[in-house]
Write a protein that holds these residues in place. Structure first.
Motif, mmCIF file in Angstrom:
data_model
loop_
_atom_site.group_PDB
_atom_site.id
_atom_site.type_symbol
_atom_site.label_atom_id
_atom_site.label_comp_id
_atom_site.label_asym_id
_atom_site.label_seq_id
_atom_site.Cartn_x
_atom_site.Cartn_y
_atom_site.Cartn_z
ATOM 1 N N ARG A 282 0.875 -1.196 -0.054
ATOM 2 C CA ARG A 282 0.046 0.022 -0.038
ATOM 3 C C ARG A 282 0.786 1.348 -0.045
ATOM 4 O O ARG A 282 0.597 2.155 -0.636
ATOM 5 C CB ARG A 282 -0.911 -0.016 1.397
ATOM 6 C CG ARG A 282 -2.399 -0.908 1.197
ATOM 7 C CD ARG A 282 -2.808 -0.780 2.508
ATOM 8 N NE ARG A 282 -4.300 -1.571 2.437
ATOM 9 C CZ ARG A 282 -4.969 -1.933 3.362
ATOM 10 N NH1 ARG A 282 -4.166 -1.861 4.686
ATOM 11 N NH2 ARG A 282 -6.029 -2.599 3.224
ATOM 12 N N HIS B 23 3.891 1.537 -1.278
ATOM 13 C CA HIS B 23 4.287 1.926 -2.683
ATOM 14 C C HIS B 23 3.153 2.034 -3.875
ATOM 15 O O HIS B 23 3.311 2.802 -4.860
ATOM 16 C CB HIS B 23 4.876 0.551 -3.226
ATOM 17 C CG HIS B 23 6.336 0.676 -2.414
ATOM 18 N ND1 HIS B 23 7.251 1.291 -2.951
ATOM 19 C CD2 HIS B 23 6.805 -0.622 -1.883
ATOM 20 C CE1 HIS B 23 8.398 0.667 -2.434
ATOM 21 N NE2 HIS B 23 8.156 -0.299 -1.634
ATOM 22 N N ASN B 24 1.893 1.579 -3.372
ATOM 23 C CA ASN B 24 0.637 1.666 -4.421
ATOM 24 C C ASN B 24 -0.526 2.448 -3.619
ATOM 25 O O ASN B 24 -1.342 1.549 -3.560
ATOM 26 C CB ASN B 24 0.655 0.239 -4.940
ATOM 27 C CG ASN B 24 1.750 -0.163 -5.523
ATOM 28 O OD1 ASN B 24 2.064 0.039 -6.920
ATOM 29 N ND2 ASN B 24 2.344 -1.235 -5.035
ATOM 30 N N ASP C 82 -2.843 4.193 -4.513
ATOM 31 C CA ASP C 82 -4.088 4.147 -5.228
ATOM 32 C C ASP C 82 -4.516 2.617 -5.746
ATOM 33 O O ASP C 82 -5.441 2.333 -6.672
ATOM 34 C CB ASP C 82 -3.841 4.836 -6.714
ATOM 35 C CG ASP C 82 -3.690 6.428 -6.045
ATOM 36 O OD1 ASP C 82 -3.942 6.731 -5.210
ATOM 37 O OD2 ASP C 82 -2.921 6.943 -6.909
ATOM 38 N N SER C 83 -3.789 1.763 -5.205
ATOM 39 C CA SER C 83 -4.180 0.335 -5.648
ATOM 40 C C SER C 83 -5.527 -0.188 -5.148
ATOM 41 O O SER C 83 -6.127 0.388 -4.045
ATOM 42 C CB SER C 83 -3.238 -0.730 -5.175
ATOM 43 O OG SER C 83 -3.245 -0.679 -3.321
ATOM 44 N N SER D 225 -6.245 -5.853 -6.018
ATOM 45 C CA SER D 225 -4.669 -5.912 -5.884
ATOM 46 C C SER D 225 -4.336 -6.147 -4.471
ATOM 47 O O SER D 225 -3.351 -6.726 -4.140
ATOM 48 C CB SER D 225 -4.022 -4.661 -6.303
ATOM 49 O OG SER D 225 -4.422 -4.617 -7.925
ATOM 50 N N GLN D 226 -4.834 -5.409 -3.706
ATOM 51 C CA GLN D 226 -4.436 -5.350 -2.133
ATOM 52 C C GLN D 226 -4.617 -7.089 -1.515
ATOM 53 O O GLN D 226 -3.841 -7.280 -0.721
ATOM 54 C CB GLN D 226 -5.438 -4.370 -1.323
ATOM 55 C CG GLN D 226 -4.713 -3.072 -1.670
ATOM 56 C CD GLN D 226 -5.678 -2.101 -0.775
ATOM 57 O OE1 GLN D 226 -6.003 -2.300 0.455
ATOM 58 N NE2 GLN D 226 -5.848 -0.832 -1.478
ATOM 59 N N LEU E 47 1.656 -6.609 -11.390
ATOM 60 C CA LEU E 47 1.166 -6.785 -10.051
ATOM 61 C C LEU E 47 1.986 -7.592 -9.335
ATOM 62 O O LEU E 47 2.540 -7.309 -8.040
ATOM 63 C CB LEU E 47 -0.342 -7.248 -9.807
ATOM 64 C CG LEU E 47 -0.796 -7.437 -8.628
ATOM 65 C CD1 LEU E 47 -0.793 -6.181 -7.699
ATOM 66 C CD2 LEU E 47 -2.411 -7.850 -8.508
ATOM 67 N N GLN F 224 5.092 -5.985 -8.317
ATOM 68 C CA GLN F 224 4.837 -4.930 -7.259
ATOM 69 C C GLN F 224 4.762 -5.798 -5.955
ATOM 70 O O GLN F 224 5.468 -5.399 -4.836
ATOM 71 C CB GLN F 224 3.731 -4.110 -7.356
ATOM 72 C CG GLN F 224 3.658 -3.163 -8.466
ATOM 73 C CD GLN F 224 2.513 -2.790 -9.027
ATOM 74 O OE1 GLN F 224 1.553 -3.017 -8.754
ATOM 75 N NE2 GLN F 224 2.439 -1.472 -9.562
#
Length: 200
Positions: free
Chosen positions: A67, A69-70, A72-73, A77-78, A131, A134
């Motif tokens: 989260r 790093h990303n 807006d995920s 994805s989470q 993904l 990431q």
């Protein structure tokens, strides 16, 4: 008398019977995953503290790094990040050097379980290449922090093995909560809470 076929299923506390070699999403339960991961120790248990550092705790740490790093995920994805080590509720956590030495079809079994788990929660059976990269980045950063804070690695040694962490540690209180080994029930509940915070 002929021997029966080798048993390839495990009875879960939920009552499900999971076929490890041919897993069905219908036999995957969140309660079983959380229960198992909270009882599987990272680093073969070679960590400081009064409790093992569990895969359930590691999974939550990876989610938080992902989260960071990303920001807006999306929820899909989470969830894939949180569940990235979920097959270990059945297979246990085998350290990377041992996996490499084992060879064989270990990875095939792991991938099959991973797909069944993702499908159970209405996720794509495999993450996209972007993904997956990431999630792996967050996973390696989690390994770095665990190695240095829990597993007795020197900072330089950990950087050589796991890379340079690009996300600074969280504030002291939050980081302590994520990296401090905790009792099984607490690890279980944190994993469930993280899952439920993502899903509606």
């Amino acid at each position: 008398m002929a021997r029966s076929a080798t048993r390839a299923w495990q009875r879960m506390l939920s009552g499900r019977r999971l076929d490890i070699l041919d897993p069905s999403p219908m036999d995957v339960e969140l309660s079983d995953i959380a229960h198992g991961l909270a009882r599987v120790a990272r680093w073969n248990g070679q960590t400081v503290g009064d409790y093992p550092y569990s895969v359930a705790q590691h999974s939550v740490l990876v989610l938080e790094l992902f989260r960071a790093h990303n920001p807006d995920s999306d929820g899909v994805s989470q969830l894939q990040a949180l569940l990235h080590d979920a097959p270990e509720y059945v297979m246990g956590d085998i350290i990377s050097p041992f996996k490499a030495a084992m060879g064989g079809n270990y990875k095939d079994v792991e991938n099959s379980l991973m797909s069944a788990i993702y499908l159970r929660f209405s996720l794509p059976p495999t993450p996209s290449a972007a993904l997956a990269k990431q999630i792996k980045k967050a996973d390696r950063e989690a390994a770095f922090f665990e190695a240095v804070h829990l597993a007795g690695f020197e900072d330089g040694e950990a950087r050589k093995l796991f890379g340079e962490p690009s996300v600074p540690a969280f504030d002291v209180e939050a980081f302590d909560r994520l990296i401090r080994p905790c009792p099984t029930r607490e690890a279980h509940d944190r994993f469930i809470a993280s899952f439920e915070a993502i899903t509606p």
